[in-house]
Design a protein around this motif. Structure first.
Motif: not given
Length: 453
Positions: A143-145, A172-176, A185-187, A219-226
């Motif tokens: 879970v990334i949130t 864990p990551c910052s969401v805003q 991206i790091k998460a 960048q987030v979208a591409r990381a999710i897709a890959s």
């Protein structure tokens, strides 16, 4: 007499530029118009012309300000600007130095969202053929949130209630905020290195488009897709749709729904296991009954009751085959013996010693024939030579001259056969057997055909 002072072009331009820069009404001017002649070099600066129906003015937005744009400027786009009006000294033209830019009539964030969505969609990043199926019974779920939000609590509570045997791992990551994109991206990179993960949930609670904007980043979208395993996107509420939702393998309307989609209900699993156990028991029972019937059928067959019956036909056939084999073997041996004798006889006939002896006898006979033929030929040719020599001697002029005849030649050494060939006073040569006489014709005495003078 006063001296006139002339300004240089550079001095005049600098003076005008200082006037522009010192005028507060030309600083932070709010202006709107249409973009044309747009240029975006690799430096990151944006050059364009801002125009309306009557006039136009050059404008530049340096990379320091252009980097904060949420949308991509395009030719023909109506925009609202905040800019300083100043003079570009090299050309002496006044232009706008843009600090901020917003699309006119549509929000910058929404426009940027639509532009990025269209770009990635045209690349095929959102194609349904690339979407992966979720594992039916995941053991390890990432879970990334945000670690402090209600999202992780809702997901863990729902997952533990429905499927307690699954383990939940938080990345864990910052969401805003400004650091949200690099943090997400790091998460994602950290989670991708965990080879034990079966599924990933990425999300956050609801909020405004600005608060959710990190999930609209390219960048987030591409990381999710890959990402190496299937991803469920659970960003915001059901009405909030982000770029991350399109890039993920599945979109959940809420984080709680994402947990329900990710894991089955344990009671459903138990019921399914019981159903499978019952079906397996029935299948085993049916298979045992079928095998027993087959065994009984085989045991009652004549093969097991009288096995000799099965062997007797084959034994008889074996005897026939043995007899045939013996008979055909004897025939083969007999034929081979006859062939051997024939070859032996032929070898004797073709013995090299016999061949040489026969050839030697034949050669001797040919030599005898050759000698006899040669002797006969020599004798025959000798007789012919003797006869020819006798004939030649008989016809020789010397033979005739030996009997008292002579030959007469003129001065040209031509044989004189007629008196017409000479006249009185000519020199002639009379050839005898032993000598030649040189004479002179004193007189010709003609004879008739009877030889009389």
């Amino acid at each position: 007499m006063s001296t006139l002072r002339y300004l240089t072009v550079s001095a005049l331009t600098k003076y005008i530029k200082r006037k522009f820069d010192a005028d507060p009404h030309l600083s932070g001017v709010l202006i709107k118009g249409e973009i044309s002649n747009l240029k975006q070099p690799s430096s990151g600066h944006v050059y364009f012309t801002l125009k309306d129906q009557k006039t136009r003015i050059s404008a530049v937005m340096f990379s320091s300000a252009a980097g904060s744009l949420k949308f991509k400027p395009e030719n023909g786009m109506e925009v609202m600007l905040q800019a300083d009006v100043s003079v570009f000294e090299s050309s002496g033209q006044y232009q706008l130095y843009v600090k901020k830019m917003e699309p006119d009539g549509i929000g910058a964030l929404y426009l940027a969202y639509e532009q990025l969505k269209e770009k990635l969609q045209n690349e095929g990043l959102f194609d349904q053929s690339k979407k992966r199926s979720l594992p039916p019974y995941p053991e390890h779920i990432g879970v990334i949130t945000s670690p402090s939000g209600a999202v992780i609590k809702d997901i863990m509570t729902t997952a533990q209630r429905r499927y307690p045997i699954a383990s939940i791992r938080l990345y864990p990551c910052s969401v805003q905020g400004e650091n949200a994109v690099p943090s997400i991206i790091k998460a994602l990179q950290t989670a991708s290195e965990d080879s034990s993960l079966d599924l990933l949930i990425i999300g956050r609670g609801g909020g405004s488009i600005e608060e959710l904007w990190a999930f609209n980043d390219e960048q987030v979208a591409r990381a999710i897709a890959s990402f190496p395993v299937p991803v469920i996107s659970a960003v915001g509420h059901e009405t909030d749709v982000t770029i991350a939702d399109f890039a993920a393998d599945l979109r959940a309307p809420t984080p709680t729904a994402a947990a329900e989609i990710a894991v089955p209900h344990i009671e459903e699993v138990r019921e399914r296991i019981m159903s499978l156990q019952i079906r397996a028991g029935r299948a085993v029972t049916q298979q045992l009954q079928y095998k027993k019937q087959q065994l009984k059928k085989q045991a009652d067959s004549i093969v097991f009751r009288r096995p000799g019956k099965l062997i007797e036909p084959h034994a008889q056939l074996l005897d026939r085959l043995n007899e045939r084999l013996y008979r055909e073997s004897a025939m083969i041996v007999q034929k081979a013996e006859i062939k051997r004798e024939r070859i032996h006889e032929r070898l004797i006939r073709l013995n090299p010693g016999s061949q040489i002896e026969r050839k030697k006898n034949s050669l001797e006979r040919l030599i005898d024939r050759l000698e006899n033929t040669a002797a006969k030929k020599v004798n025959s040719d000798r007789q012919r030579f003797i006869q020819a020599a006798a004939s030649l001697e008989a016809l020789s002029p010397l033979k005739i001259m030996n009997r008292g005849y002579s030959l007469v030649f003129n001065e040209s050494n031509e044989l004189i056969k007629s008196s017409n060939q000479v006249k009185n006073g000519d020199k002639i040569k009379v050839s005898l057997q032993t000598a030649d006489l040189i004479c002179s014709v004193e007189e010709k005495l003609e004879r008739d055909q009877n030889g009389e003078n």
